[in-house]
Scaffold this motif. Structure first.
Motif, PDB file in Angstrom:
ATOM      1  N   LYS A 100       0.685  -1.151  -0.009  1.00 46.20           N
ATOM      2  CA  LYS A 100      -0.072  -0.045  -0.190  1.00 46.20           C
ATOM      3  C   LYS A 100       0.752   1.270  -0.072  1.00 46.20           C
ATOM      4  CE  LYS A 100      -4.034  -0.644   2.231  1.00 46.20           C
ATOM      5  NZ  LYS A 100      -4.681  -0.798   3.616  1.00 46.20           N
ATOM      6  N   ILE A 101       1.745   1.226   0.557  1.00 44.94           N
ATOM      7  CA  ILE A 101       3.015   2.282   0.973  1.00 44.94           C
ATOM      8  C   ILE A 101       3.398   2.547  -0.222  1.00 44.94           C
ATOM      9  CG2 ILE A 101       5.129   3.080   1.950  1.00 44.94           C
ATOM     10  CD1 ILE A 101       2.860   3.398   3.775  1.00 44.94           C
ATOM     11  N   ARG A 102       3.690   1.420  -1.360  1.00 49.72           N
ATOM     12  CA  ARG A 102       4.397   1.549  -2.634  1.00 49.72           C
ATOM     13  C   ARG A 102       3.301   1.932  -3.940  1.00 49.72           C
ATOM     14  NH1 ARG A 102       7.418  -1.338   0.428  1.00 49.72           N
ATOM     15  NH2 ARG A 102       9.636  -1.313   0.064  1.00 49.72           N
ATOM     16  N   ASN A 103       1.992   2.121  -3.355  1.00 49.75           N
ATOM     17  CA  ASN A 103       1.137   2.451  -3.992  1.00 49.75           C
ATOM     18  C   ASN A 103       0.700   1.190  -5.221  1.00 49.75           C
ATOM     19  OD1 ASN A 103       0.070   4.891  -3.292  1.00 49.75           O
ATOM     20  ND2 ASN A 103       1.984   6.023  -3.892  1.00 49.75           N
ATOM     21  N   THR A 104       0.975   0.047  -4.828  1.00 53.29           N
ATOM     22  CA  THR A 104       0.653  -1.125  -5.483  1.00 53.29           C
ATOM     23  C   THR A 104      -1.015  -0.871  -5.944  1.00 53.29           C
ATOM     24  OG1 THR A 104       2.131  -2.133  -4.332  1.00 53.29           O
ATOM     25  CG2 THR A 104       0.675  -3.480  -5.998  1.00 53.29           C
ATOM     26  N   PRO A 105      -1.335  -1.173  -7.174  1.00 54.09           N
ATOM     27  CA  PRO A 105      -2.663  -1.337  -7.721  1.00 54.09           C
ATOM     28  C   PRO A 105      -3.295  -2.423  -6.797  1.00 54.09           C
ATOM     29  CG  PRO A 105      -1.144  -1.490  -9.709  1.00 54.09           C
ATOM     30  CD  PRO A 105      -0.335  -1.369  -8.308  1.00 54.09           C
ATOM     31  N   PRO A 106      -4.581  -2.089  -6.422  1.00 51.98           N
ATOM     32  CA  PRO A 106      -5.408  -2.944  -5.682  1.00 51.98           C
ATOM     33  C   PRO A 106      -5.485  -4.498  -6.104  1.00 51.98           C
ATOM     34  CG  PRO A 106      -6.660  -0.902  -6.224  1.00 51.98           C
ATOM     35  CD  PRO A 106      -5.352  -1.011  -7.055  1.00 51.98           C
ATOM     36  N   ALA A 107      -5.461  -4.627  -7.385  1.00 57.32           N
ATOM     37  CA  ALA A 107      -5.637  -6.060  -7.953  1.00 57.32           C
ATOM     38  C   ALA A 107      -4.450  -6.715  -7.670  1.00 57.32           C
ATOM     39  CB  ALA A 107      -6.156  -5.971  -9.302  1.00 57.32           C
ATOM     40  N   GLU A 108      -3.254  -6.159  -8.042  1.00 58.80           N
ATOM     41  CA  GLU A 108      -2.105  -6.520  -7.620  1.00 58.80           C
ATOM     42  C   GLU A 108      -1.888  -7.095  -6.381  1.00 58.80           C
ATOM     43  OE1 GLU A 108       1.072  -4.306 -10.025  1.00 58.80           O
ATOM     44  OE2 GLU A 108       2.606  -5.434  -8.820  1.00 58.80           O
ATOM     45  N   MET A 109      -2.294  -5.929  -5.531  1.00 62.31           N
ATOM     46  CA  MET A 109      -2.038  -6.136  -4.089  1.00 62.31           C
ATOM     47  C   MET A 109      -2.581  -7.396  -3.487  1.00 62.31           C
ATOM     48  SD  MET A 109      -2.262  -3.157  -1.311  1.00 62.31           S
ATOM     49  CE  MET A 109      -4.118  -3.048  -0.997  1.00 62.31           C
ATOM     50  N   GLN A 110      -3.972  -7.366  -3.924  1.00 59.03           N
ATOM     51  CA  GLN A 110      -4.881  -8.567  -3.261  1.00 59.03           C
ATOM     52  C   GLN A 110      -4.193  -9.812  -3.795  1.00 59.03           C
ATOM     53  OE1 GLN A 110      -8.113  -7.941  -2.231  1.00 59.03           O
ATOM     54  NE2 GLN A 110      -8.254 -10.116  -1.810  1.00 59.03           N
ATOM     55  N   ALA A 111      -3.681  -9.946  -5.015  1.00 57.47           N
ATOM     56  CA  ALA A 111      -3.368 -11.134  -5.634  1.00 57.47           C
ATOM     57  C   ALA A 111      -2.051 -11.561  -4.565  1.00 57.47           C
ATOM     58  CB  ALA A 111      -2.689 -11.127  -7.065  1.00 57.47           C
ATOM     59  N   ARG A 112      -1.238 -10.575  -4.487  1.00 58.44           N
ATOM     60  CA  ARG A 112       0.262 -10.702  -3.662  1.00 58.44           C
ATOM     61  C   ARG A 112      -0.026 -11.213  -2.439  1.00 58.44           C
ATOM     62  NH1 ARG A 112       5.261 -12.715  -3.501  1.00 58.44           N
ATOM     63  NH2 ARG A 112       6.482 -11.559  -2.155  1.00 58.44           N
TER      64      ARG A 112
END
Lengths: 366, 302
Positions: A100-112
């Protein structure tokens, strides 16, 4: 990612925590920083992370000096001894924090995050708060959180300190597997020599802020550089002998004088496995009684007492112990197969001296 | 009480743990009676009396007296003062608590003691400090006068005096809380790439929010109720520099009992609301802490 410390020292006020430490960690290694508490190993780990700044010396990552690079920019994953989970956030939010701090796109964040929760056996626990987890689960959340932003180095401070013995064993094996799968350079701090031996490819031993030895688990056990390492890694019998009539003696035991002058003292050390015992009282030159038997599973640890009251520690495989019909209180004969002369002070140890010609068996050791 | 043979194991445990330390029945009753009676006579009775006096001449007289222009302006001034002081002390309290809990520095113990100073100094003295500083005969008086700035006997003086007496509340609430939590979580946030502000916003603030709210409520109650320090610097100009507590005193001295008690009832209601919120927050905090603690003790897998 390779990490190098060059003559690094750290002082806190007038207290010297780390003194002139130089070491290199290669890409993909799993290294243990081992030593008694207060040895400076956690300070070294925190300096690599950027949580402490070295007082002098250089810290290099991939050959570049990073002393002044702030902690946020170092791309490290750090797992605290206390886990330091964010208690007001769910498991999912904890693991997602770095993304989140690195502004990862939500979909990518969810997957990771989902991927990590699954890998760490935490799937289905994403909505829980840290206080609703067991100690082992919390630790895995802490490691997952540290790994989520794909750090180039994973640093763990006493990772197994806060869980009980059985889980600790599981976590050790799990960390080894994890390292094999992820291949991320991993450095962990521990005060437990068994843990260091079992988990790491390489051990760095510290005491009182100084680096004592670096080597593979086998190296530091079989080729300890000094008495501190020899005593810290595994069990060591130490005898203080006095040279009289051309031989170094202590009660009924005598050894060559090794050039030590008449009346002077000579210290020697030997591993438990170097003490060979037999129920046949004629087989070996010395005699003793088995004072105590400590059951350790396949192996037994024995405490021998000689007629003059010297206590020696030895190990024996359970089957052998039973085959010889031994028990607590049995009389045995024994010999010391090999030993080292321990010089006083921090000098290096002399090479091992074999008293009989038989190869030391490592597997029997520890 | 503690007689007879316990029947089951559970009964035995209960009576065992109590038997040795429990007082005879009548002593218990006397002690509880004294405590309850004392609170009743000295706290509840006067509180009830405030409302009884306020409504002595009926509801409309109550409303009317609250609508007196001077009383209304006193209410507005009190709201203004606390609206300035509470946010400032909130910011100050958080900064001070952060500094004390997270850093090691020389003079830290002294700073903690100084934060407590307004608690130990008489409010009248606190007010006088500002008169000595900013008053016409004070150190900065002539200079302020030349610039046509008035602090004493004006709203700025009241704000300063109130700031002074209320500044320990938020800091005092947060310091032990932050110290107990340590800084591991903040450091973890930093290693994950968070900036100092992000760390504060996402990690520190949520973990101290109940304590912070509690401190703010206490700070507000004191800011609205402060009499002594404000009285010294205010000058008691009706409709201009009179806060609600000062207005109450003036009405009382002028024998306007309904007016005085009506205004007093506002402060009493504020006190009751503060008390209610405080109790609610304490319960919440205790519940959260109990959850956290019982859990950190048990570290069983699954």
């Amino acid at each position: 990612m390779s990490i190098e410390l060059r003559h690094v020292s750290k002082r806190f006020g007038s207290v010297s925590a780390v003194e002139d430490v130089s070491l290199t960690v290669a890409d993909g290694e799993l290294v243990a920083l081992l030593g008694p508490s207060g040895g400076g190993k956690t300070t070294v780990l925190r300096m690599i992370a950027g949580l402490e700044v070295p007082t002098s010396g250089d810290l290099l990552v991939r050959g570049e000096r990073v002393n002044d690079v702030p902690v946020q920019k170092r791309n490290i994953g750090f797992v605290f001894q206390s886990y330091a989970l964010f208690k007001t956030m769910s498991v999912f939010d904890n693991v997602a924090f770095g993304l989140k701090i690195r502004n990862t796109p939500p979909a990518e964040m969810q997957a990771r995050v989902d991927e990590l929760l699954k890998l760490f056996g935490l799937d289905g626990l994403g909505r829980r708060l840290p206080h609703q987890l067991s100690g082992g689960q919390r630790q895995r959340v802490a490691i997952a959180r540290a790994l989520a932003p794909r750090p180039s180095v994973l640093l763990l401070d006493e990772p197994f300190g806060a869980v009980d013995a059985k889980i600790r064993q599981e976590l050790r094996e799990w960390l080894v597997r994890l390292h094999r799968e992820l291949h991320v350079t991993t450095i962990f701090v521990t005060h437990d020599q068994e843990e260091a031996m079992e988990v790491s490819n390489r051990i760095v031993i510290f005491s009182r802020g100084r680096l004592e030895q670096i080597g593979s688990p086998r190296d530091v056990y079989e080729q300890p550089k000094n008495e501190f390492v020899a005593r810290f890694i595994g069990v060591l019998n130490v005898l203080e002998l006095t040279v009289r009539g051309g031989a170094a003696r202590l009660n009924e035991l005598s050894f060559p004088s090794h050039g030590v002058a008449e009346g002077e003292t000579l210290r020697i050390g030997f591993r438990p496995y170097a003490v060979q015992i037999s129920s046949n009282l004629q087989e070996h030159p010395h005699s003793a009684v088995i004072r105590h038997v400590y059951f350790l599973g396949v192996q037994l640890r024995l405490e021998l007492e000689t007629p003059s009251g010297l206590i020696l520690r030895t190990r024996i495989v359970k089957d052998e112990f039973l085959r010889q019909g031994l028990e607590q209180g049995s009389s045995v004969s024994f010999q010391i197969r090999e030993y080292r002369v321990l010089s006083t002070g921090a000098n290096n140890l002399s090479p091992e001296v074999a008293t009989v010609h038989s190869a030391a068996n490592f597997a029997e050791g520890i | 009480m503690a007689h007879g043979i316990p029947k089951g194991p559970q009964v035995a445990m209960n009576s065992k743990s109590r038997r040795g330390i429990e007082e005879p029945e009548f002593i218990r009753k006397v002690l509880i009676g004294i405590a309850v009676g004392f609170v009743g006579v000295f706290l509840l009775l006067p509180l009830a009396n405030v409302f009884a006096q306020a409504f002595a001449k009926g509801w409309s007289a109550y409303i009317q007296s609250l609508q007196q222009p001077d009383t209304r302006s006193a209410v507005l001034l009190t709201l203004l003062v606390s609206a300035i002081c509470v946010p400032l002390n909130l910011v100050f309290g958080v900064i001070a608590a952060w500094a004390v809990a997270k850093f090691q520095f020389r003079g830290k113990a002294l700073l903690i003691t100084l934060i407590d100073l307004p608690f130990s100094v008489s409010p009248v003295v606190s007010g006088l400090i500002y008169v000595v500083m900013f008053g016409a005969q004070g150190y900065l008086g002539p200079w302020l006068d030349s610039k046509d700035i008035q602090i004493i006997f004006a709203v700025p003086g009241i704000v300063l005096a109130t700031l002074f007496v209320t500044f320990p509340f938020v800091a005092r609430e947060l310091i032990p809380l932050m110290e107990a939590q340590g800084s591991d979580a903040e450091q973890a946030a930093l290693t994950l790439g968070a900036t100092g502000w992000q760390t504060f916003r996402y990690v520190t603030l949520p973990s101290v929010k109940w304590g912070l709210l509690y401190g703010v409520i206490l700070c507000n109650a004191r800011a609205m109720g402060e009499f002594g320090a404000v009285s010294v610097v205010s000058g008691h100009i009706s409709g201009v520099t009179e806060t609600l507590p000062l207005r109450i005193e003036k009405l009382h001295q002028e024998y306007q009992s309904v007016g005085a008690f009506s205004a007093a009832s506002l402060l009493a209601i504020l006190a009751l609301i503060t008390l209610g919120l405080k109790t609610w927050l304490e319960r919440r905090q205790a519940a959260e802490q109990a959850l956290g603690q019982s859990d950190s003790l048990s570290s069983h897998e699954h």
